[in-house]
Write an enzyme that holds these catalytic residues in place. Structure first.
Site, mmCIF file in Angstrom:
data_model
loop_
_atom_site.group_PDB
_atom_site.id
_atom_site.type_symbol
_atom_site.label_atom_id
_atom_site.label_comp_id
_atom_site.label_asym_id
_atom_site.label_seq_id
_atom_site.Cartn_x
_atom_site.Cartn_y
_atom_site.Cartn_z
ATOM 1 N N ARG A 135 16.219 43.093 26.670
ATOM 2 C CA ARG A 135 16.523 42.206 25.476
ATOM 3 C C ARG A 135 17.575 41.427 25.538
ATOM 4 O O ARG A 135 18.673 41.878 26.121
ATOM 5 C CB ARG A 135 16.225 43.117 24.366
ATOM 6 C CG ARG A 135 16.135 42.357 23.049
ATOM 7 C CD ARG A 135 14.843 41.441 22.799
ATOM 8 N NE ARG A 135 14.798 41.157 21.383
ATOM 9 C CZ ARG A 135 13.838 40.139 21.089
ATOM 10 N NH1 ARG A 135 13.070 39.625 21.883
ATOM 11 N NH2 ARG A 135 13.902 39.850 19.861
ATOM 12 N N THR A 421 6.056 33.249 24.638
ATOM 13 C CA THR A 421 6.015 34.797 25.250
ATOM 14 C C THR A 421 4.628 34.950 26.301
ATOM 15 O O THR A 421 3.658 34.214 26.182
ATOM 16 C CB THR A 421 5.981 36.055 24.281
ATOM 17 O OG1 THR A 421 7.218 35.634 23.435
ATOM 18 C CG2 THR A 421 6.324 37.094 24.804
ATOM 19 N N GLU A 441 11.266 33.366 23.677
ATOM 20 C CA GLU A 441 10.981 33.063 22.256
ATOM 21 C C GLU A 441 10.069 32.062 21.754
ATOM 22 O O GLU A 441 8.825 32.115 22.234
ATOM 23 C CB GLU A 441 12.427 33.096 21.500
ATOM 24 C CG GLU A 441 12.289 33.759 20.146
ATOM 25 C CD GLU A 441 11.357 33.425 19.190
ATOM 26 O OE1 GLU A 441 10.437 33.997 18.982
ATOM 27 O OE2 GLU A 441 11.333 32.469 18.362
ATOM 28 N N ASP A 461 15.586 35.414 16.456
ATOM 29 C CA ASP A 461 14.703 36.696 16.251
ATOM 30 C C ASP A 461 15.735 37.533 15.190
ATOM 31 O O ASP A 461 15.482 38.668 14.763
ATOM 32 C CB ASP A 461 14.360 37.334 17.471
ATOM 33 C CG ASP A 461 13.025 36.813 17.784
ATOM 34 O OD1 ASP A 461 12.420 35.905 17.350
ATOM 35 O OD2 ASP A 461 12.532 37.565 18.709
ATOM 36 N N SER A 485 12.619 42.651 17.935
ATOM 37 C CA SER A 485 11.601 42.336 18.533
ATOM 38 C C SER A 485 10.226 42.865 18.194
ATOM 39 O O SER A 485 10.227 43.905 17.449
ATOM 40 C CB SER A 485 11.647 42.314 20.180
ATOM 41 O OG SER A 485 10.372 42.073 20.652
ATOM 42 N N SER A 486 9.137 42.247 18.307
ATOM 43 C CA SER A 486 7.802 42.957 18.221
ATOM 44 C C SER A 486 6.942 43.184 19.370
ATOM 45 O O SER A 486 5.843 43.492 19.383
ATOM 46 C CB SER A 486 6.978 41.656 17.206
ATOM 47 O OG SER A 486 7.491 41.399 16.011
ATOM 48 N N GLY A 507 2.750 36.758 20.845
ATOM 49 C CA GLY A 507 2.146 36.199 19.574
ATOM 50 C C GLY A 507 3.023 36.715 18.530
ATOM 51 O O GLY A 507 2.816 36.671 17.421
ATOM 52 N N GLY A 508 4.536 36.611 18.777
ATOM 53 C CA GLY A 508 5.490 36.973 17.620
ATOM 54 C C GLY A 508 5.067 38.292 17.196
ATOM 55 O O GLY A 508 4.688 39.199 17.535
HETATM 56 N N1 GLU Z 1 10.492 36.539 20.339
HETATM 57 C C1 GLU Z 1 9.401 37.386 19.802
HETATM 58 C C2 GLU Z 1 9.501 39.028 19.877
HETATM 59 O O1 GLU Z 1 10.464 39.191 20.611
HETATM 60 C C3 GLU Z 1 8.208 37.383 20.731
HETATM 61 C C4 GLU Z 1 7.637 35.820 20.433
HETATM 62 C C5 GLU Z 1 6.117 35.785 21.016
HETATM 63 O O2 GLU Z 1 5.498 36.909 21.184
HETATM 64 O O3 GLU Z 1 5.740 34.866 20.761
HETATM 65 O O4 GLU Z 1 9.087 39.559 19.206
#
Ligand code: GLU
Length: 605
Positions: A135, A421, A441, A461, A485-486, A507-508
């Site tokens: 990360r 992502t 991101e 984030d 993060s997710s 997908g955030g």
């Molecule tokens: N930046 C997001 C994260 O680390 C991921 C973004 C995405 O999955 O599109 O959770």
């Protein structure tokens, strides 16, 4: 809109890679080796102008089966290179490195060497799961208030995300080098050659890349991205047009020859720091930040689900914990008895997600900076008590975080990361597996391009608002800290710790429900990976219940509303890529699935 002709044109890259890729052409034309019945289609609308928006759903396809090894990645060129590395006897980690380097070139909007990643690895011989944390970290010069305007208000997200100040110290290259030291079989240099060649000779622009260039006009604000992504008249370069990136070819050559240190020291590091400092809204990234970046090995977060062990990434990702929580809370329901798109299934999943997202907002952040009550959050008794809030007939609306003693007072961060992502899943010939989710991101990250690659905007984030009144936000910016993060690269094992599945998605924040639902679809509903990833989405981030627009699941809106759900319709940009290991009568088969909402491919032998 993409047409069949566009697709045919951009698959005209065959000469670059040689005749072995005919199968890929065939797959794109809709003829992937059909081992299972066709998956239900899940068309997604393209209407929403998102940072990285949904693509038109690809053709209905069947799961891909293989006996020896497999790669599932977001772009067919990358998947094919991964398969070639596996054919050469490369390990899953070797293939992951080659895939990531090709993605840096062909899917620049989503991931690359200018970003960060998490990787979950399974070693067949020891039956052990390890996790790697690549990360981004906040530069030493970053401050908690850096995203506030002169009046102390958070900057609009789009403004915060663009330019030098949103760039965190990239972690992908160091993380892959660490994983290669431990699990690589082929020489590092060889893993870069395909991407170097492709960058020098050019690759055909895919429909999705073209779509995202068109939707990201800010790319015109930086000379490097304007020249690279647009023609002389200012139009996005067309689908199928060959795009060469000699600067990236040279960058990859430097890293291939000099190892990760060549990225974090010397000319490349100086160029990155300079680009960030000279960009509009400059940042503080320094050569020293790059030099001192460390990829970390962390304990995996594993939770039990029925007879399985589901292992994922711990903090700074919230993914592993949230998925373990959701599954633990679902255990009391007979999910198997529910149909995938039924009201009962959507209700149970979305209610469990609400509870997990409430805890995530309140308790999850970088554990090296914040006290994260990990054991408690994963405690079965705690989760059983939480699950009692899920009522069969009525939505709880908005869930509250659990009350955990001794947790420091912190303001929750309800931010949901934006969807960009890339995720890839790999199983090699020895049965080792990789689940890697990699990100810059937003689509095209900070938009700052240097030496042929884009730098991330992962600093957004972090919570843009560092405190609520006097209470510091758990996910505020601090120098050296990793933003929450997710990302949820996931590996599933059986009771004997044998590999069952490798899976993940972009997908955030929606990654968490995307992956959780796919786990239920495969483990409880017995769907093959392709059918599972193609299921229409229904999810909650502890706000409304989001139903995937224009799909059969949207038809549940009325009944859900009657149960107290607030309902919205959303075009989803998931990119679920997974591999199942199916053992039947002494035979092991790999079953791969690629999300029809993106242009990925499962390729195996
Ligand atoms: N930046 C997001 C994260 O680390 C991921 C973004 C995405 O999955 O599109 O959770």
């Amino acid at each position: 809109m993409t047409t069949a002709n566009d697709t045919a044109r951009w698959t005209g890259w065959r000469p670059i890679l040689g005749a072995g890729l005919l199968s890929l052409w065939f797959a794109f034309a809709g003829g992937a080796s059909a081992q299972n019945a066709p998956a239900p289609s899940a068309p997604a609308s393209t209407a929403r102008p998102q940072p990285e928006s949904a693509s038109p759903a690809g053709p209905t396809r069947a799961a891909v089966a293989a006996d020896r090894h497999m790669v599932v990645a977001a772009n067919p060129l990358a998947a094919e290179i991964g398969r070639q590395i596996l054919r050469q006897g490369g390990s899953a980690i070797d293939a992951a490195i080659a895939v990531q380097m090709v993605l840096t070139l062909v899917e620049p909007q989503s991931s690359g060497i200018g970003g960060g990643a998490f990787l979950v690895h399974y070693t067949a011989e020891t039956r052990k799961v390890e996790t790697y944390d690549g990360r981004e970290t906040a530069p030493a010069g970053a401050t908690p208030d850096m995203f506030l305007d002169a009046d102390g208000k958070p900057l609009p997200f789009a403004q915060a995300a663009m330019g030098g100040h949103s760039v965190g110290v990239p972690g992908v290259v160091r993380m892959l080098a660490l994983a290669h030291e431990q699990h690589g079989r082929l020489p590092w240099l060889r893993l870069f050659e395909p991407a170097m060649r492709m960058a020098a000779e050019g690759f055909p622009i895919s429909p999705r890349l073209n779509q995202l260039i068109a939707e990201t006009p800010q790319l015109k604000e930086f000379p490097a991205t304007r020249n690279y992504f647009f023609d002389a008249d200012g139009n996005p370069k067309a689908v199928g047009e060959r795009l060469a990136n000699p600067e990236l070819a040279e960058t990859l050559r430097v890293i291939a020859n000099g190892g990760a240190n060549a990225f974090y020291n010397g000319g490349l590091a100086r160029a990155m720091a300079k680009a960030v400092r000279e960009a509009g809204t400059p940042g503080t990234l320094s050569v020293e930040d790059l030099k001192s970046y460390k990829a970390l090995k962390r304990e995996p977060v594993c939770g039990g689900y029925r007879q399985y062990k589901v292992c994922g990434m711990g903090p700074p990702s919230s993914g592993g914990v949230a998925i373990a929580q959701i599954l633990a809370m679902l255990e009391k329901f007979d999910m198997r008895a529910m149909a995938p798109n039924s009201l009962a299934a959507v209700h149970a999943l979305t209610e469990a997600e609400r509870l997990a997202f409430a805890d995530r907002a309140r308790y999850l952040a970088d554990m090296d900076f914040e006290q994260v009550p990990l054991e408690k959050l994963l405690d079965r008794r705690y989760l059983a008590a939480r699950a009692r809030q899920i009522l069969p007939e009525r939505s709880m609306g908005r869930a509250e975080a659990g009350r955990l003693q001794r947790a420091a007072l912190r303001a929750p961060d309800t931010l949901s990361e934006l969807p960009a992502t890339s995720h890839f899943s790999i199983v090699d010939g020895a049965g080792n597996a990789v689940a890697m989710t990699s990100s810059i991101e937003q689509a095209f990250g900070s938009r700052v391009m240097v030496r042929g690659f884009l730098l991330n905007n992962q600093m957004t984030d972090f919570a843009l608002r560092p405190r609520d009144g006097d209470v510091p936000n758990i996910n505020r910016v601090e120098p050296g800290k990793r933003p929450r993060s997710s990302m949820s690269p996931t590996i599933v094992l059986d009771r004997e710790n044998r590999l069952v599945m490798t899976l993940g998605s972009p997908g955030g924040a929606r990654i968490i429900p995307y992956v959780a639902r796919t786990l239920v679809a495969t483990l409880d509903w017995g769907l093959d990976m392709q059918r599972a990833v193609a299921l229409p989405h229904a999810l909650s981030l502890n706000g409304p219940t989001e139903l995937e627009r224009d799909t059969v699941i949207a038809g549940l809106a009325g009944e859900l509303r009657n149960m107290g759900h607030e309902v919205t319709f959303v075009a989803h940009g998931s990119g679920l890529h997974g591999i199942q290991i199916v053992r039947r009568q002494g035979r092991t088969q790999l079953i791969g699935g690629a999300d029809p909402r993106r242009e990925g491919e499962a390729l195996g032998d």
